[in-house]
Structures are given as C-alpha cells and as structure tokens.
Design a protein around this motif. Sequence first.
Motif, mmCIF file in Angstrom:
data_model
loop_
_atom_site.group_PDB
_atom_site.id
_atom_site.type_symbol
_atom_site.label_atom_id
_atom_site.label_comp_id
_atom_site.label_asym_id
_atom_site.label_seq_id
_atom_site.Cartn_x
_atom_site.Cartn_y
_atom_site.Cartn_z
ATOM 1 N N ALA A 25 56.134 74.111 44.795
ATOM 2 C CA ALA A 25 56.466 73.446 44.415
ATOM 3 C C ALA A 25 56.559 71.988 44.891
ATOM 4 C CB ALA A 25 58.496 73.191 44.888
ATOM 5 N N MET A 26 55.827 72.048 46.641
ATOM 6 C CA MET A 26 55.442 70.863 47.676
ATOM 7 C C MET A 26 54.349 70.523 47.540
ATOM 8 S SD MET A 26 54.642 71.237 52.290
ATOM 9 C CE MET A 26 56.465 72.215 52.090
ATOM 10 N N GLN A 27 53.807 70.975 46.616
ATOM 11 C CA GLN A 27 52.418 70.472 46.178
ATOM 12 C C GLN A 27 52.707 69.606 44.873
ATOM 13 O OE1 GLN A 27 50.351 74.327 45.062
ATOM 14 N NE2 GLN A 27 48.330 73.000 45.802
ATOM 15 N N LEU A 28 53.108 70.129 43.879
ATOM 16 C CA LEU A 28 53.880 68.887 43.305
ATOM 17 C C LEU A 28 54.589 68.020 43.449
ATOM 18 C CD1 LEU A 28 53.844 68.553 40.180
ATOM 19 C CD2 LEU A 28 55.854 70.105 39.684
ATOM 20 N N VAL A 69 62.028 71.582 40.876
ATOM 21 C CA VAL A 69 60.931 73.248 41.102
ATOM 22 C C VAL A 69 61.517 73.482 42.362
ATOM 23 C CG1 VAL A 69 59.342 71.587 39.967
ATOM 24 C CG2 VAL A 69 59.346 71.314 42.328
ATOM 25 N N LYS A 70 62.874 73.301 43.358
ATOM 26 C CA LYS A 70 63.284 73.501 44.844
ATOM 27 C C LYS A 70 63.325 75.481 44.122
ATOM 28 C CE LYS A 70 67.634 72.836 44.566
ATOM 29 N NZ LYS A 70 68.823 71.843 44.967
ATOM 30 N N ALA A 71 63.673 76.285 43.547
ATOM 31 C CA ALA A 71 63.968 77.096 42.992
ATOM 32 C C ALA A 71 62.376 77.737 42.838
ATOM 33 C CB ALA A 71 64.922 77.405 41.739
ATOM 34 N N PHE A 72 61.742 77.482 42.926
ATOM 35 C CA PHE A 72 60.261 78.171 42.762
ATOM 36 C C PHE A 72 59.990 78.292 44.005
ATOM 37 C CE2 PHE A 72 60.417 75.949 38.490
ATOM 38 C CZ PHE A 72 59.830 77.505 37.501
ATOM 39 N N ARG A 73 60.515 77.820 45.026
ATOM 40 C CA ARG A 73 60.075 77.953 46.707
ATOM 41 C C ARG A 73 58.963 77.719 46.704
ATOM 42 N NH1 ARG A 73 65.118 80.538 49.423
ATOM 43 N NH2 ARG A 73 63.413 80.791 51.023
ATOM 44 N N SER A 74 57.508 78.513 47.130
ATOM 45 C CA SER A 74 56.491 79.185 47.554
ATOM 46 C C SER A 74 55.591 79.655 46.115
ATOM 47 C CB SER A 74 56.312 79.209 48.845
ATOM 48 O OG SER A 74 56.759 81.346 48.988
ATOM 49 N N ASP A 107 46.831 72.177 49.539
ATOM 50 C CA ASP A 107 48.114 73.324 49.904
ATOM 51 C C ASP A 107 49.352 72.222 50.261
ATOM 52 O OD1 ASP A 107 48.589 73.358 52.383
ATOM 53 O OD2 ASP A 107 47.761 75.253 52.512
ATOM 54 N N GLY A 108 49.979 72.463 49.938
ATOM 55 C CA GLY A 108 51.627 71.605 49.846
ATOM 56 C C GLY A 108 51.461 70.940 51.800
ATOM 57 N N VAL A 109 51.032 72.017 52.123
ATOM 58 C CA VAL A 109 51.496 71.935 53.802
ATOM 59 C C VAL A 109 49.686 70.709 54.109
ATOM 60 C CG1 VAL A 109 50.852 72.472 56.314
ATOM 61 C CG2 VAL A 109 52.601 73.565 54.483
ATOM 62 N N ALA A 110 49.145 70.554 53.814
ATOM 63 C CA ALA A 110 48.010 69.701 53.899
ATOM 64 C C ALA A 110 48.508 68.639 53.692
ATOM 65 C CB ALA A 110 46.957 70.187 53.164
ATOM 66 N N LEU A 111 49.026 68.612 52.262
ATOM 67 C CA LEU A 111 49.834 67.979 51.411
ATOM 68 C C LEU A 111 50.852 66.371 51.842
ATOM 69 C CD1 LEU A 111 49.258 67.784 47.727
ATOM 70 C CD2 LEU A 111 47.944 66.971 48.678
ATOM 71 N N SER A 112 51.466 67.343 52.312
ATOM 72 C CA SER A 112 52.809 67.004 53.369
ATOM 73 C C SER A 112 52.246 66.194 54.883
ATOM 74 C CB SER A 112 53.801 67.956 53.567
ATOM 75 O OG SER A 112 54.915 67.150 54.593
ATOM 76 N N THR A 113 51.033 66.719 55.535
ATOM 77 C CA THR A 113 50.663 66.316 56.808
ATOM 78 C C THR A 113 50.297 64.819 56.675
ATOM 79 O OG1 THR A 113 50.627 68.808 57.348
ATOM 80 C CG2 THR A 113 49.108 67.079 58.573
ATOM 81 N N ALA A 114 49.307 64.992 55.562
ATOM 82 C CA ALA A 114 48.623 63.419 55.422
ATOM 83 C C ALA A 114 49.433 62.404 55.057
ATOM 84 C CB ALA A 114 47.754 64.153 53.666
#
Length: 156
Positions: A25-28, A69-74, A107-114
């Motif tokens: 979800a975070m990636q998307l 998409v939040k229900a998919f979590r990680s 991953d979502g963390v890397a994209l979020s950090t950017a």
Amino acid sequence: MGKKALSVARYMLEQRKRAGEAVTAMQLIKLVYIAQGYMLGRHRRPLFDDEDVEAWQYGPVVPSVYHAVKAFRSAPVQEVRGAEDAHFTDAETAVMEMVATLYGSYDGVALSTATHHAGTPWTVTRDWFGRNAPISNDIIANFYTDLLGRSSHSAL
C-alpha cells in the motif's frame, strides 16, 4: 471528464503485477504521487484531477488511494477498490510506465523517505501550511520540472 487517482493507482498496480512485482500500500500510494509529479513536470498537466495530494505525516498521500488500499497494510495489494476504467493518453501511459520502472522496485519506506527531503513539495507544504494541507499542483510541477532538468532525475 477528468482522470481519477484510483484509476491511476489501479494502472500502476497492474503495471507492477505484469512485471512480476508485488506492491505494498505504501509503495502504491507513493508511486501514484510520483507519477502525478512527473506528469506535471513533463507535460504541465495533472495525471489525475479529481482530488489533491495532501501533506500527511508520512509523506504525500492521495486520500482516496490510501483508503482504497489501507486494509492490505504491508501485504501485497491485490486490487484498488473503487477504481474505474479510464482511457489514458499515450503521454499519461508513458509517464506511469516510466515511474513504475524507475521507482517500482523501491520499498514504501525508501519512497516515503525520498518525499521527505528538504525542498520537496511535502516539506514546503508542511512548513507553510501545516499537517494534512493540500499540496499545490504548482509546487509539485515546479519541483518535478527542476528534477527533470537535472542530468540524473531520480528523486531517490
């Protein structure tokens, strides 16, 4: 009729699935934002125009995509609920495919950090207008226009 962010999310998800990649979800959520940015930066028009990107705690978020998409979590996202069929132009498709190819493996963390670096649309908006404020398409367009003008245009 304008394009909807959920349709962009579904297209991006299908693009990654065709490449054999799972998407969280975070990636998307971040891929949809980045695609909006590249569309604004390259073509000076939005990829979707049904809602704003907002400056949430963990970066830029399109609320409808988050809620779909939040229900998919990680776990890998299986579908984008509520997405409608949309006809995308060649330019829109090219931008989404480029973003999926360039950023889809992060991953979502890397994209979020950017998206949290100094000077990004998220930091500018949060500094000026506070949490959860809409991020102006003008701010996004200026940032991505500048990014595209660099010899290496990855935001990561």
